[in-house]
Design a protein around this motif. Sequence first.
Motif, PDB file in Angstrom:
ATOM      1  N   VAL A 137    -129.706  65.630  23.075  1.00  0.00           N
ATOM      2  CA  VAL A 137    -130.541  66.878  22.380  1.00  0.00           C
ATOM      3  C   VAL A 137    -130.933  65.856  20.939  1.00  0.00           C
ATOM      4  CG1 VAL A 137    -129.287  68.148  20.244  1.00  0.00           C
ATOM      5  CG2 VAL A 137    -128.667  68.370  22.540  1.00  0.00           C
ATOM      6  N   THR A 138    -130.031  65.295  19.981  1.00  0.00           N
ATOM      7  CA  THR A 138    -130.591  64.314  18.520  1.00  0.00           C
ATOM      8  C   THR A 138    -132.176  63.531  19.260  1.00  0.00           C
ATOM      9  OG1 THR A 138    -128.154  63.618  18.191  1.00  0.00           O
ATOM     10  CG2 THR A 138    -130.898  62.437  17.232  1.00  0.00           C
ATOM     11  N   LEU A 139    -132.355  63.152  19.880  1.00  0.00           N
ATOM     12  CA  LEU A 139    -133.694  62.501  20.310  1.00  0.00           C
ATOM     13  C   LEU A 139    -134.229  63.669  20.643  1.00  0.00           C
ATOM     14  CD1 LEU A 139    -132.239  59.507  22.772  1.00  0.00           C
ATOM     15  CD2 LEU A 139    -132.929  59.431  20.147  1.00  0.00           C
ATOM     16  N   VAL A 140    -134.523  64.861  21.993  1.00  0.00           N
ATOM     17  CA  VAL A 140    -134.870  65.830  21.950  1.00  0.00           C
ATOM     18  C   VAL A 140    -135.408  66.396  20.202  1.00  0.00           C
ATOM     19  CG1 VAL A 140    -135.842  67.099  22.929  1.00  0.00           C
ATOM     20  CG2 VAL A 140    -134.408  65.688  23.946  1.00  0.00           C
ATOM     21  N   SER A 141    -134.993  66.004  19.658  1.00  0.00           N
ATOM     22  CA  SER A 141    -135.220  67.270  18.676  1.00  0.00           C
ATOM     23  C   SER A 141    -136.703  65.857  17.585  1.00  0.00           C
ATOM     24  CB  SER A 141    -133.638  67.576  17.651  1.00  0.00           C
ATOM     25  OG  SER A 141    -134.139  68.226  15.987  1.00  0.00           O
ATOM     26  N   ALA A 142    -135.730  64.767  18.189  1.00  0.00           N
ATOM     27  CA  ALA A 142    -136.661  63.584  17.113  1.00  0.00           C
ATOM     28  C   ALA A 142    -138.296  63.850  17.075  1.00  0.00           C
ATOM     29  CB  ALA A 142    -136.482  62.555  16.836  1.00  0.00           C
ATOM     30  N   VAL A 143    -138.455  64.334  18.460  1.00  0.00           N
ATOM     31  CA  VAL A 143    -139.595  63.760  19.979  1.00  0.00           C
ATOM     32  C   VAL A 143    -140.513  65.651  19.512  1.00  0.00           C
ATOM     33  CG1 VAL A 143    -139.260  61.985  20.075  1.00  0.00           C
ATOM     34  CG2 VAL A 143    -138.614  63.864  21.709  1.00  0.00           C
ATOM     35  N   LYS A 144    -140.269  66.595  18.679  1.00  0.00           N
ATOM     36  CA  LYS A 144    -140.880  67.931  18.952  1.00  0.00           C
ATOM     37  C   LYS A 144    -141.781  68.433  19.086  1.00  0.00           C
ATOM     38  CE  LYS A 144    -136.785  70.565  18.091  1.00  0.00           C
ATOM     39  NZ  LYS A 144    -135.938  71.594  16.552  1.00  0.00           N
ATOM     40  N   GLU A 145    -142.535  67.194  18.015  1.00  0.00           N
ATOM     41  CA  GLU A 145    -143.657  67.310  17.286  1.00  0.00           C
ATOM     42  C   GLU A 145    -144.862  66.094  18.491  1.00  0.00           C
ATOM     43  OE1 GLU A 145    -145.379  68.839  14.940  1.00  0.00           O
ATOM     44  OE2 GLU A 145    -143.349  69.441  13.843  1.00  0.00           O
ATOM     45  N   SER A 189    -140.493  62.773  28.796  1.00  0.00           N
ATOM     46  CA  SER A 189    -139.686  62.502  29.876  1.00  0.00           C
ATOM     47  C   SER A 189    -138.915  61.155  30.103  1.00  0.00           C
ATOM     48  CB  SER A 189    -139.689  63.484  30.729  1.00  0.00           C
ATOM     49  OG  SER A 189    -138.796  63.264  32.515  1.00  0.00           O
ATOM     50  N   LEU A 190    -139.470  60.614  30.744  1.00  0.00           N
ATOM     51  CA  LEU A 190    -138.927  58.792  30.730  1.00  0.00           C
ATOM     52  C   LEU A 190    -138.696  58.549  29.023  1.00  0.00           C
ATOM     53  CD1 LEU A 190    -143.010  57.722  32.372  1.00  0.00           C
ATOM     54  CD2 LEU A 190    -140.814  58.194  33.053  1.00  0.00           C
ATOM     55  N   PHE A 191    -138.374  58.528  28.190  1.00  0.00           N
ATOM     56  CA  PHE A 191    -138.487  57.947  26.920  1.00  0.00           C
ATOM     57  C   PHE A 191    -136.456  58.889  27.438  1.00  0.00           C
ATOM     58  CE2 PHE A 191    -136.326  58.898  23.067  1.00  0.00           C
ATOM     59  CZ  PHE A 191    -136.106  58.478  22.213  1.00  0.00           C
ATOM     60  N   LEU A 192    -136.342  59.461  27.234  1.00  0.00           N
ATOM     61  CA  LEU A 192    -134.662  60.340  27.875  1.00  0.00           C
ATOM     62  C   LEU A 192    -134.355  59.597  28.811  1.00  0.00           C
ATOM     63  CD1 LEU A 192    -135.712  63.946  25.899  1.00  0.00           C
ATOM     64  CD2 LEU A 192    -134.761  62.139  25.117  1.00  0.00           C
ATOM     65  N   GLY A 193    -134.807  59.585  30.126  1.00  0.00           N
ATOM     66  CA  GLY A 193    -134.246  58.906  30.996  1.00  0.00           C
ATOM     67  C   GLY A 193    -133.510  57.642  30.927  1.00  0.00           C
ATOM     68  N   SER A 194    -134.334  56.680  30.150  1.00  0.00           N
ATOM     69  CA  SER A 194    -133.869  55.576  29.859  1.00  0.00           C
ATOM     70  C   SER A 194    -133.086  55.385  28.960  1.00  0.00           C
ATOM     71  CB  SER A 194    -135.077  54.508  29.807  1.00  0.00           C
ATOM     72  OG  SER A 194    -135.919  54.692  30.715  1.00  0.00           O
ATOM     73  N   ALA A 195    -133.112  56.054  27.622  1.00  0.00           N
ATOM     74  CA  ALA A 195    -132.112  56.105  26.470  1.00  0.00           C
ATOM     75  C   ALA A 195    -131.128  56.874  26.716  1.00  0.00           C
ATOM     76  CB  ALA A 195    -133.092  56.870  25.277  1.00  0.00           C
ATOM     77  N   CYS A 196    -130.953  57.912  27.646  1.00  0.00           N
ATOM     78  CA  CYS A 196    -129.562  58.092  28.314  1.00  0.00           C
ATOM     79  C   CYS A 196    -129.044  57.674  29.460  1.00  0.00           C
ATOM     80  CB  CYS A 196    -130.042  59.997  27.729  1.00  0.00           C
ATOM     81  SG  CYS A 196    -130.892  60.366  26.327  1.00  0.00           S
ATOM     82  N   SER A 197    -129.574  57.030  30.366  1.00  0.00           N
ATOM     83  CA  SER A 197    -129.370  56.311  31.339  1.00  0.00           C
ATOM     84  C   SER A 197    -129.015  57.447  32.316  1.00  0.00           C
ATOM     85  CB  SER A 197    -127.903  55.825  31.011  1.00  0.00           C
ATOM     86  OG  SER A 197    -128.513  54.866  30.180  1.00  0.00           O
ATOM     87  N   LEU A 198    -130.546  58.674  32.327  1.00  0.00           N
ATOM     88  CA  LEU A 198    -130.210  60.348  32.903  1.00  0.00           C
ATOM     89  C   LEU A 198    -131.346  60.121  34.329  1.00  0.00           C
ATOM     90  CD1 LEU A 198    -129.656  62.694  30.541  1.00  0.00           C
ATOM     91  CD2 LEU A 198    -127.642  61.799  31.746  1.00  0.00           C
ATOM     92  N   THR A 199    -131.411  60.439  35.395  1.00  0.00           N
ATOM     93  CA  THR A 199    -132.704  60.042  36.285  1.00  0.00           C
ATOM     94  C   THR A 199    -133.585  61.336  35.877  1.00  0.00           C
ATOM     95  OG1 THR A 199    -131.449  61.436  37.423  1.00  0.00           O
ATOM     96  CG2 THR A 199    -130.453  59.757  38.014  1.00  0.00           C
ATOM     97  N   GLN A 200    -134.266  61.693  36.165  1.00  0.00           N
ATOM     98  CA  GLN A 200    -135.726  62.282  35.864  1.00  0.00           C
ATOM     99  C   GLN A 200    -135.381  63.965  36.308  1.00  0.00           C
ATOM    100  OE1 GLN A 200    -138.458  61.431  34.047  1.00  0.00           O
ATOM    101  NE2 GLN A 200    -137.033  60.163  33.405  1.00  0.00           N
ATOM    102  N   ASP A 201    -134.406  63.998  37.316  1.00  0.00           N
ATOM    103  CA  ASP A 201    -133.506  65.327  37.771  1.00  0.00           C
ATOM    104  C   ASP A 201    -133.158  65.985  36.610  1.00  0.00           C
ATOM    105  OD1 ASP A 201    -135.449  65.719  39.960  1.00  0.00           O
ATOM    106  OD2 ASP A 201    -133.896  64.795  41.528  1.00  0.00           O
ATOM    107  N   SER A 202    -131.642  64.869  36.174  1.00  0.00           N
ATOM    108  CA  SER A 202    -130.783  65.267  35.530  1.00  0.00           C
ATOM    109  C   SER A 202    -131.774  64.774  34.273  1.00  0.00           C
ATOM    110  CB  SER A 202    -130.005  64.238  35.431  1.00  0.00           C
ATOM    111  OG  SER A 202    -129.226  63.655  35.821  1.00  0.00           O
TER     112      SER A 202
END
Length: 203
Positions: free
Chosen positions: A26-34, A58-71
């Motif tokens: 949530v925090t990371l997505v909020s920071a990249v809204k623009e 999407s790729l950034f969040l997957g790596s930073a949060c250890s999530l698959t792209q589907d997740s």
Amino acid sequence: MVELVCLGQALSNIHGLSLETILTFVTLVSAVKEDMILAQPATYDVSTPPDFMPPSVSLFLGSACSLTQDSVRICWSTLKHDIWKDIFTLQHNTHSLFEQFGYPHGLNPLTRPSHIFYDNNCHLAQHVKDDPFFNDISLSVDVFHFNCKHSKNDLFCQENCNPMAFPELTVDGDGKWYFNSSEPPYIREVEEGAPEAVAVGVH
């Protein structure tokens, strides 16, 4: 707002998902809204969250949060409305995530240019004048286009985008420029102490 019960059900298929990971997401997505808005069509309504994320986000969040792209897609689909209407402040521990995983994808909300040159900045300045993202970013037309291509009768341009109106762009106010703003937009060396600036050109 998503209730915890509904949130748990919607995210139950993501194995090992923790509350810490959700908060980081949530925090990371909020920071990249623009960054997400910039990737949308011109007709896009910025008051509503986009259905899909740009690949870089999407790729950034997957790596930073250890999530698959589907997740990542499931988390975004579930949380996007709450994320979009609120602002979540970056915590110190998330700065390193941008350094490690965001920079390679061109994502860095921690720094912005202090000044942007653009051939047609008077139109851009009018378009973004109410956007708080640009509150601390000066917008001027490059020297060549301002002198040769812009009408002196355009009061908004003359009052808001005249490069001479920004003394921080000149060396000790003697008329010499820190930047040759008419150069093609590429990274160049500048004198020490010069403001961080970006030149954007369309020809």
